[in-house]
Design a protein around this motif. Structure first.
Motif, PDB file in Angstrom:
ATOM      1  N   GLU C  21       0.855  -1.187   0.000  1.00  0.00           N
ATOM      2  CA  GLU C  21       0.000   0.000   0.000  1.00  0.00           C
ATOM      3  C   GLU C  21       0.893   1.240   0.000  1.00  0.00           C
ATOM      4  O   GLU C  21       2.007   1.223   0.519  1.00  0.00           O
ATOM      5  CB  GLU C  21      -0.901   0.057   1.243  1.00  0.00           C
ATOM      6  N   ARG C  64      -8.684   4.309   1.030  1.00  0.00           N
ATOM      7  CA  ARG C  64      -9.445   4.262   2.269  1.00  0.00           C
ATOM      8  C   ARG C  64      -8.913   5.325   3.216  1.00  0.00           C
ATOM      9  O   ARG C  64      -7.702   5.489   3.346  1.00  0.00           O
ATOM     10  CB  ARG C  64      -9.287   2.890   2.945  1.00  0.00           C
ATOM     11  N   VAL C  66      -8.649   5.868   6.927  1.00  0.00           N
ATOM     12  CA  VAL C  66      -8.854   4.942   8.043  1.00  0.00           C
ATOM     13  C   VAL C  66      -8.796   5.598   9.419  1.00  0.00           C
ATOM     14  O   VAL C  66      -8.964   4.925  10.439  1.00  0.00           O
ATOM     15  CB  VAL C  66      -7.832   3.781   7.991  1.00  0.00           C
ATOM     16  N   SER C  67      -8.538   6.895   9.465  1.00  0.00           N
ATOM     17  CA  SER C  67      -8.499   7.564  10.770  1.00  0.00           C
ATOM     18  C   SER C  67      -8.765   9.041  10.564  1.00  0.00           C
ATOM     19  O   SER C  67      -8.685   9.548   9.450  1.00  0.00           O
ATOM     20  CB  SER C  67      -7.134   7.375  11.445  1.00  0.00           C
ATOM     21  N   ALA C  80      -5.305   9.347   8.070  1.00  0.00           N
ATOM     22  CA  ALA C  80      -4.456   8.467   7.257  1.00  0.00           C
ATOM     23  C   ALA C  80      -5.242   8.009   6.046  1.00  0.00           C
ATOM     24  O   ALA C  80      -6.377   7.542   6.158  1.00  0.00           O
ATOM     25  CB  ALA C  80      -4.007   7.256   8.072  1.00  0.00           C
ATOM     26  N   LEU C  82      -4.992   5.504   2.742  1.00  0.00           N
ATOM     27  CA  LEU C  82      -4.255   4.347   2.230  1.00  0.00           C
ATOM     28  C   LEU C  82      -4.739   4.022   0.824  1.00  0.00           C
ATOM     29  O   LEU C  82      -5.940   4.060   0.551  1.00  0.00           O
ATOM     30  CB  LEU C  82      -4.488   3.126   3.123  1.00  0.00           C
TER      31      LEU C  82
END
Lengths: 376, 376, 376, 376
Positions: C21, C64, C66-67, C80, C82
């Motif tokens: 990734e 994505r 993700v945070s 974050a 990705l």
């Protein structure tokens, strides 16, 4: 930069307790450092809650290292480690009004983020965020060890029960990594566990002190103003949840001594300069002096307890009573040990890379450089 | 960067004890902040050794602010403050072989700088380098005060003698800035001074603990990972000579408490969220919660004592005996108080400028912004 | 820190072309900023190779976040993003000896990472790493736009063919975001595409110049020494693959002018200070002056060409001939446009957050603050 | 941090044109580097205006190095260099209303600092602030040279008149440091001087391009994202007053080439990997490749001209006419040469210290390390 630490080796942390993934990006690793996924898994397992002493949350920590690694070795580019959140019970957090838990980060976070914060499980403030730190520590520790630097930690006290003092017998020290409850005295350890169970039974929690010993460090690491070894370590240690105090060597006890007691006399042993005592914890003027680095970290009792507590609704400005549900640790002191070891590995690696250069951490190269200049 | 701290407001420190000048560059100051040279002089005077309790070195601290100021106000460009060294007795240091003073920075510095360091008077490690920090604090404190932020500090203990606890009576607190020996209990203060004189008579030294209280801080300052208020403060505090421990709120004592004791219950008072106790020192999750910020700093006894001490010649690798001459403090705890206040002002100003922007520190503007968002 | 840029808003980049990734962590975002995943997807689509003008590599960029996001808004903690690598044909890279491609990063990377680097697809040096930058730009641009700041870019020249000059007609400017080949003159665009196809047919590649215009910026952004708007922009621009020159306003052409031509005379228009020309590109002394920010970026022809080239085996130290296979762009100028826009959004957001504080980027708040101080 | 650059070696700049002193603090210098005050004086003399080609302001640059030096060698602690301002004619600036000079920093500074800025002589934006940079360069250049790194620069063009191209004959290159007007072709130099005099006679000014060549650099310096050698150099170069463009290798000309022309073919020469051309200026992927580093810097004509110019009173918002008095350069291109050389020395020293560690710059140690790893 808020969520980034380090200079030559930098770590950036992200994630929330109940978000999709948490992780860290580690930048500045020397190319060619071997990375053992099993060692990372083992370190994460040490941090993970496992028995009645810990939260009921159980997660396998299925981490992935998605960059910066090739053929089992670091490439020298940023290594990103991702850990998915799989066991989050968000429903425990989402019902009803926002009632901040006393002495948890909830209310301070609300003031800072104006209510946009992800509160579930403590969000970004969760102890869960220490997992990527532990992973980073597991990547860096073997490189330190290759140069002879070893990090040991134990629960020096818990609920007022004291462990034995650090021994110089390496055999004893190495034993500390074995179990999940690192103490030097088994008897003290049993007493501590009993104290945790007793607190849990009361819906309460306990705190303790973690003590760290680092051997094999070159002398001459650190900067007097302002990147002292003490300052850089304490800066990161204070971001570990529940840490409320840090002291080096005899720390606060030094404040009550006279200079003639507190000073560590010099001597020559096997052709090396040493000190006969080590009350200053291996650091003078913020710089390592070649003696073991020693420090202690105060961990407050977990703020999440199951007893009724006074709180407020900060939006309605009403006083309320809070009774927690969900899964919470009656003590996190033992789980903090691998985290504190990891922070130590991260900070010391950075100092070594600053002093000895980008490639210094690969193959124990820094130790050769330190020896050649008489600092080891 | 080694000798630079801060983010939005950055301070760079330079100089050696017996060099030509010491100083600091303060960058990121809001334009239009009034700077009163008399206030700077007064702050430097508080730090300066003055009587039998301190070193015999007497310097007038004839500072000059050579940039970043126009018509008595900051311009917004870097403010450089220079302090010449006029009273250095270098001859005290230059005769004979290099014999590092136990628990002083001498030997660690030798390892770090390979003997090129300026050793006279401790060189760059000297407590004299705190003078520019105090000057910086004197420039920033009025800006904090304009927004209602006040910093108080006292000698909580010295040589085991304890001062009274911090009172909430502002009148008592304001009194702390008056003399050169800030204590709440005059009687305790006299006992402490007596302990210093007794140690001095023995050619020895004593340590102590400095406690700080900051009122009027907005809630929501700090970053959870890794720029916590605790972490940033402790990082700089540990570079102040002789500091060996930092704790926030009840600190190490929290480690022995249960959660039900350690947690600070919330309440609403005059329409504001408060806590009924403040065992966490005004910080949760590394972020200010609107209660007073409290912390304690352990100061070890001055390592320069006049008793015979074991040392080594690190070049010849021989064991030697050291008997110090020159001028040294039998205690620096009282002199550390204005330094710690200054560090506090520097760190908090930086957090405020990060949160509220470049201009926030001029005219108490940050306080209006904090009020409008409900953080004050 | 190597892979981290920014001060108040920081971005950390990681990943390799053929790794698992790639991604970025964006730290310092104001809480409460809306994030539209469709807008991020659309921006990534603009950067993505799509037709005969580009590499055959086709990836959907299934990113994505993700945070740092909750309910479609930033939380204020690190976000974050990705992006998995799904279409990597590593076999194109792994057969045979290491033969560095002329004017690609291969050989320099080998020197830096001692052969531990992941070479496949250019590894960490790949243009693919610009995808997370584009995503970051798509998150920040709406916040800038909410405060009236708009970023426009076009292909000013390609293979020597020149586009029309920037017009002041906003309608024309807004059109630039529509297609994948942003030019002001359709005819010039067709000619440029023809030049790309001709080069591709020859197994060769072409370069060009991208020009950027930013309107609505407050005056007073930037720092004279050393964080100038020009310097911070150019620093990041030069890390975009193939960028070899950056100039502001009339740039290198100014070097041939006299001061009386190069200077932009001031005037007052609608009660605002303006300049009658804008040869300095909206910046004086490194600080924005309230006029549109203008700069140009030189993009060299893609170094990956299909013609025989002289290379070496750097391990065996032998001279070799290289014939490339795999998928490569005959031109990346058009694909660089959204990347350069993104870099611009990232850098300007950081300057705004530094000046106006953490929350400034939410809801166009910075524009109100700038207006109230007369800078907009 | 605004006024601080660098990572392993950091420089903090302060001062105003008509303030009391200007200066810089250089941090991170290896201990034991010899510092020759005469070389610093000679470098400052090269920058200083001396004849009819320059401003009438004449200052001896009586610098003092007040810390970080002992016995003619660096100690490893911050080196502060101070330069007093002695020849300021402030009265030239203080009479009458504030009328910003077109294309000078005056108006942008007014927007940034809200009128609190010190405007006299351009204040903090003055070219005078380059003197401490030149001093820093003079301290670092001998350390680079000890490792075989040499920096050369000439006026590539001025007022459209072009100098010869860089020769590979070292004898010719070394000649460039001799005079105050560094050109390769004496004839071109005379023509350029004539152009300056002609512009001065017209009350006007001219610009030019400075070209730099660095030989002997190890391969493998720089970071791909985002601390490229190109990016770090250009960041600092753009803070030098009047710089409006930076290009590496063939720079903007590469944009018009095909890949087959722009690529530099590899070859092996005397057992070393080289390129047969150097159109990429010694950098690929942001990393040095072992070939000479080449770049060009566009310098706009001095904005301070003596012809009538349109300006405004930005407080009254009225249109005004400006006729300058005082002392101003008709060209600063030749005076920019030593400044650009110094910036180059500062940035490259930092890259070397990052890669090879704290002590690398002393005694050419970095060159030995680079050789042992095959990068030199």
């Amino acid at each position: 930069m808020n969520n980034t630490i380090g200079h030559a080796i930098a770590l950036t942390l992200f994630g929330e307790s109940h978000g999709e993934e948490i992780g860290a990006v580690i930048d500045g690793l020397a190319p060619g450092m071997p990375v053992d996924p099993d060692a990372v898994a083992a370190a994460l397992a040490r941090r993970r809650p496992k028995d009645a002493l810990s939260t009921g949350r159980r997660e396998p920590d299925l981490f992935r290292m998605v960059s910066g690694i090739k053929d089992g070795k670091t490439t020298g580019t940023p290594l990103a480690i991702l850990i998915p959140n799989t066991a989050a019970h968000s429903e425990d957090y989402e019902s009803g009004a926002f009632l901040p838990r006393p002495s948890h980060a909830d209310y301070a976070a609300f003031c800072k983020y104006h209510g946009y914060e992800d509160r579930r499980g403590g969000g970004h403030f969760s102890g869960r965020l220490t997992a990527p730190l532990v992973a980073a520590g597991a990547i860096l520790s073997p490189a330190l060890a290759a140069g002879g630097v070893k990090i040991y930690a134990h629960i020096a006290s818990l609920a007022g029960i004291e462990d034995d003092a650090f021994s110089e017998h390496t055999a004893v020290l190495d034993k500390l990594k074995d179990g999940d409850f690192p103490v030097l005295s088994e008897a003290a350890g049993e007493e501590m566990k009993e104290a945790i169970r007793a607190a849990a039974k009361d819906g309460d929690s306990v705190g303790g002190v973690v003590e760290v010993l680092v051997t094999g460090l070159p002398a001459g690491l650190g900067e007097p103003w302002f990147d002292t070894v003490e300052g850089e370590l304490s800066k990161i240690l204070f971001s570990v949840p529940a840490v409320k105090g840090v002291e080096f060597g005899d720390g606060f006890a030094l404040a009550g001594m006279r200079g003639s007691e507190a000073n560590d006399p010099f001597a020559v042993k096997d052709g090396k300069v040493v000190t006969l005592t080590n009350r200053n914890g291996g650091i003078n003027g913020g710089i390592t002096n070649g003696m073991p680095l020693c420090f202690s970290v105060a961990i407050k009792p977990t703020p999440s307890i199951f007893r009724e507590q006074k709180t407020v609704n900060p939006i309605a400005k009403t006083e309320e009573v809070l009774t927690l549900h969900g899964r919470h640790d009656p003590a996190i002191v033992h789980r903090a040990v691998p985290v504190i070891e990891a922070v130590c590995a991260i900070v010391l690696s950075d100092f070594i890379a600053r002093r000895y250069g980008t490639d210094a951490l690969a193959g124990g190269r820094f130790a050769q450089m330190a020896k050649s200049e008489g600092c080891l």
